[in-house]
Design a protein around this motif. Structure first.
Motif, PDB file in Angstrom:
ATOM      1  N   UNK A   1       0.829  -1.204   0.000  1.00  0.00           N
ATOM      2  CA  UNK A   1       0.000   0.000   0.000  1.00  0.00           C
ATOM      3  C   UNK A   1       0.872   1.266   0.000  1.00  0.00           C
ATOM      4  N   UNK A   2       0.281   2.342  -0.432  1.00  0.00           N
ATOM      5  CA  UNK A   2       1.015   3.601  -0.551  1.00  0.00           C
ATOM      6  C   UNK A   2       1.542   4.098   0.793  1.00  0.00           C
ATOM      7  N   UNK A   3       0.778   3.900   1.871  1.00  0.00           N
ATOM      8  CA  UNK A   3       1.239   4.388   3.170  1.00  0.00           C
ATOM      9  C   UNK A   3       2.485   3.651   3.641  1.00  0.00           C
ATOM     10  N   UNK A   4       2.605   2.387   3.294  1.00  0.00           N
ATOM     11  CA  UNK A   4       3.828   1.651   3.632  1.00  0.00           C
ATOM     12  C   UNK A   4       4.976   2.118   2.759  1.00  0.00           C
ATOM     13  N   UNK A   5       4.699   2.336   1.485  1.00  0.00           N
ATOM     14  CA  UNK A   5       5.745   2.795   0.567  1.00  0.00           C
ATOM     15  C   UNK A   5       6.312   4.135   1.022  1.00  0.00           C
ATOM     16  N   UNK A   6       5.442   4.973   1.564  1.00  0.00           N
ATOM     17  CA  UNK A   6       5.898   6.287   2.032  1.00  0.00           C
ATOM     18  C   UNK A   6       6.610   6.213   3.380  1.00  0.00           C
ATOM     19  N   UNK A   7       6.173   5.321   4.246  1.00  0.00           N
ATOM     20  CA  UNK A   7       6.620   5.383   5.635  1.00  0.00           C
ATOM     21  C   UNK A   7       7.519   4.255   6.117  1.00  0.00           C
ATOM     22  N   UNK A   8       7.475   3.105   5.468  1.00  0.00           N
ATOM     23  CA  UNK A   8       8.299   1.982   5.930  1.00  0.00           C
ATOM     24  C   UNK A   8       9.748   2.157   5.455  1.00  0.00           C
ATOM     25  N   UNK A   9      10.673   1.592   6.217  1.00  0.00           N
ATOM     26  CA  UNK A   9      12.079   1.605   5.835  1.00  0.00           C
ATOM     27  C   UNK A   9      12.288   0.751   4.599  1.00  0.00           C
ATOM     28  N   UNK A  10      12.964   1.315   3.593  1.00  0.00           N
ATOM     29  CA  UNK A  10      13.233   0.578   2.353  1.00  0.00           C
ATOM     30  C   UNK A  10      14.639  -0.001   2.404  1.00  0.00           C
ATOM     31  N   UNK A  11      14.724  -1.301   2.137  1.00  0.00           N
ATOM     32  CA  UNK A  11      16.000  -2.010   2.309  1.00  0.00           C
ATOM     33  C   UNK A  11      16.680  -2.304   0.976  1.00  0.00           C
ATOM     34  N   UNK A  12      16.393  -1.482  -0.037  1.00  0.00           N
ATOM     35  CA  UNK A  12      16.991  -1.662  -1.355  1.00  0.00           C
ATOM     36  C   UNK A  12      15.991  -2.226  -2.336  1.00  0.00           C
ATOM     37  N   UNK A  13      16.519  -2.707  -3.484  1.00  0.00           N
ATOM     38  CA  UNK A  13      15.671  -3.325  -4.491  1.00  0.00           C
ATOM     39  C   UNK A  13      15.583  -4.821  -4.279  1.00  0.00           C
ATOM     40  N   UNK A  14      14.715  -5.468  -4.997  1.00  0.00           N
ATOM     41  CA  UNK A  14      14.541  -6.910  -4.829  1.00  0.00           C
ATOM     42  C   UNK A  14      15.818  -7.674  -5.168  1.00  0.00           C
ATOM     43  N   UNK A  15      16.578  -7.173  -6.132  1.00  0.00           N
ATOM     44  CA  UNK A  15      17.812  -7.849  -6.553  1.00  0.00           C
ATOM     45  C   UNK A  15      19.062  -7.263  -5.910  1.00  0.00           C
ATOM     46  N   UNK A  16      18.948  -6.070  -5.332  1.00  0.00           N
ATOM     47  CA  UNK A  16      20.101  -5.401  -4.726  1.00  0.00           C
ATOM     48  C   UNK A  16      19.713  -4.902  -3.338  1.00  0.00           C
ATOM     49  N   UNK A  17      19.824  -5.812  -2.380  1.00  0.00           N
ATOM     50  CA  UNK A  17      19.429  -5.498  -1.012  1.00  0.00           C
ATOM     51  C   UNK A  17      20.560  -4.812  -0.258  1.00  0.00           C
ATOM     52  N   UNK A  18      20.187  -3.957   0.672  1.00  0.00           N
ATOM     53  CA  UNK A  18      21.148  -3.325   1.575  1.00  0.00           C
ATOM     54  C   UNK A  18      21.260  -4.221   2.812  1.00  0.00           C
ATOM     55  N   UNK A  19      22.241  -5.098   2.797  1.00  0.00           N
ATOM     56  CA  UNK A  19      22.354  -6.091   3.863  1.00  0.00           C
ATOM     57  C   UNK A  19      22.625  -5.464   5.223  1.00  0.00           C
ATOM     58  N   UNK A  20      23.409  -4.417   5.238  1.00  0.00           N
ATOM     59  CA  UNK A  20      23.708  -3.763   6.521  1.00  0.00           C
ATOM     60  C   UNK A  20      22.462  -3.132   7.115  1.00  0.00           C
ATOM     61  N   UNK A  21      21.645  -2.536   6.267  1.00  0.00           N
ATOM     62  CA  UNK A  21      20.396  -1.950   6.757  1.00  0.00           C
ATOM     63  C   UNK A  21      19.468  -3.038   7.279  1.00  0.00           C
ATOM     64  N   UNK A  22      19.408  -4.146   6.576  1.00  0.00           N
ATOM     65  CA  UNK A  22      18.585  -5.266   7.038  1.00  0.00           C
ATOM     66  C   UNK A  22      19.064  -5.734   8.407  1.00  0.00           C
ATOM     67  N   UNK A  23      20.350  -5.870   8.569  1.00  0.00           N
ATOM     68  CA  UNK A  23      20.897  -6.303   9.871  1.00  0.00           C
ATOM     69  C   UNK A  23      20.541  -5.316  10.968  1.00  0.00           C
ATOM     70  N   UNK A  24      20.579  -4.033  10.654  1.00  0.00           N
ATOM     71  CA  UNK A  24      20.289  -3.013  11.670  1.00  0.00           C
ATOM     72  C   UNK A  24      18.841  -3.051  12.130  1.00  0.00           C
ATOM     73  N   UNK A  25      17.947  -3.588  11.293  1.00  0.00           N
ATOM     74  CA  UNK A  25      16.522  -3.667  11.635  1.00  0.00           C
ATOM     75  C   UNK A  25      16.200  -4.886  12.492  1.00  0.00           C
ATOM     76  N   UNK A  26      17.177  -5.789  12.639  1.00  0.00           N
ATOM     77  CA  UNK A  26      17.033  -6.964  13.503  1.00  0.00           C
ATOM     78  C   UNK A  26      15.732  -7.742  13.263  1.00  0.00           C
ATOM     79  N   UNK A  27      15.514  -8.193  12.028  1.00  0.00           N
ATOM     80  CA  UNK A  27      14.277  -8.925  11.745  1.00  0.00           C
ATOM     81  C   UNK A  27      14.250 -10.289  12.426  1.00  0.00           C
ATOM     82  N   UNK A  28      13.067 -10.731  12.818  1.00  0.00           N
ATOM     83  CA  UNK A  28      12.923 -12.108  13.292  1.00  0.00           C
ATOM     84  C   UNK A  28      12.280 -12.982  12.213  1.00  0.00           C
ATOM     85  N   UNK A  29      12.009 -12.385  11.037  1.00  0.00           N
ATOM     86  CA  UNK A  29      11.586 -13.129   9.864  1.00  0.00           C
ATOM     87  C   UNK A  29      11.806 -12.277   8.617  1.00  0.00           C
TER      88      UNK A  29
END
Length: 256
Positions: free
Chosen positions: A48-76
């Motif tokens: 949804x548009x509200x997520x696109x505007x407000x959620x943290x973006x971790x790169x593109x589907x093929x080019x992920x920002x791994x360091x940013x992903x690590x900083x978000x500490x996902x459990x899934x």
């Protein structure tokens, strides 16, 4: 939990910090009623548009920002075999639970929705979405009658093979894929389309943003073919957007 490529993904509780790496599955999480649980999406997760505007973006589907992903500490992390980079997913698998989908049919999509509903403790809502999709698809005629080439990229020219989810959706939309004997997403040349001379040439709105300016090129290649711009999300998104696909397919065929 077992994912769609047969891996066992161990979870000791309902995930509270989810990163989703696939646009259609991102939209599904929203429609399952999640919000604060989703801490990261990709730059292509436009619904949804509200997520696109407000959620943290971790790169593109093929080019992920791994360091940013690590900083978000996902459990899934929810990913897809086809849409995400295998090397990056393997790196993430060593650090986080990664659930990977692999979808070529409508049945695959139903199973994915069911499993993600189970993982996120939204089984009832997932069942409702599956029922809604199924009820819509049984209402449309599934007889494929018109030959078509479906184009997803311009330079190089690329189409879709018979082992793809788009190929399955083409059948529901009433088209016979002239490249169904090909695998995955092959590169083709103008002579390939000219030889097969499909009744329709379908130019998808994504991943390459075909516009009406591209119509003339394909009219020259196949003067007998009708060139049509189609909504790529309706043919390729395998999450809750499938609720809208049958009515789109019906309308599309009526207006051809």
């Amino acid at each position: 939990m077992k994912d769609q490529i047969g891996r066992i993904v161990e979870l000791n509780k309902t995930p509270k910090r989810i990163i989703t790496l696939v646009p259609s599955q991102t939209e599904l999480l929203f429609d399952l009623g999640l919000d604060k649980e989703v801490v990261g999406i990709t730059k292509f997760c436009i619904h949804p548009q509200e997520w696109f505007r407000n959620k943290k973006r971790v790169g593109g589907t093929k080019q992920l920002n791994l360091e940013l992903i690590r900083s978000l500490k996902p459990d899934l992390i929810i990913a897809n075999k086809e849409e995400n980079n295998q090397v990056q997913l393997e790196i993430l698998m060593n650090e986080f639970p990664v659930w990977i989908s692999d979808i070529a049919t409508l049945a695959d999509a139903y199973w994915m929705i069911e499993q993600i509903g189970l993982i996120t403790n939204r089984s009832e809502k997932a069942a409702s979405i599956i029922s809604g999709i199924s009820n819509q698809f049984v209402k449309i005629k599934t007889t494929s009658t018109a030959s078509a080439a479906y184009l997803i990229w311009q330079e190089p020219m690329m189409t879709i093979g018979g082992d793809t989810f788009i190929n399955e959706m083409m059948k529901y939309a009433g088209f016979i894929n002239v490249f169904s004997n090909y695998k995955r997403y092959p590169e083709i040349i103008e002579a390939d389309i000219k030889k097969l001379n499909p009744e329709f040439i379908l130019l998808s709105s994504e991943p390459f943003p075909f516009k009406e300016k591209h119509f003339e090129q394909y009219r020259i290649i196949c003067p007998q073919s009708k060139v049509v711009l189609v909504d790529g999300e309706m043919f390729s998104w395998y999450g809750s957007r499938l609720l809208k696909a049958p009515s789109y397919f019906t309308s599309l065929r009526k207006n051809l």
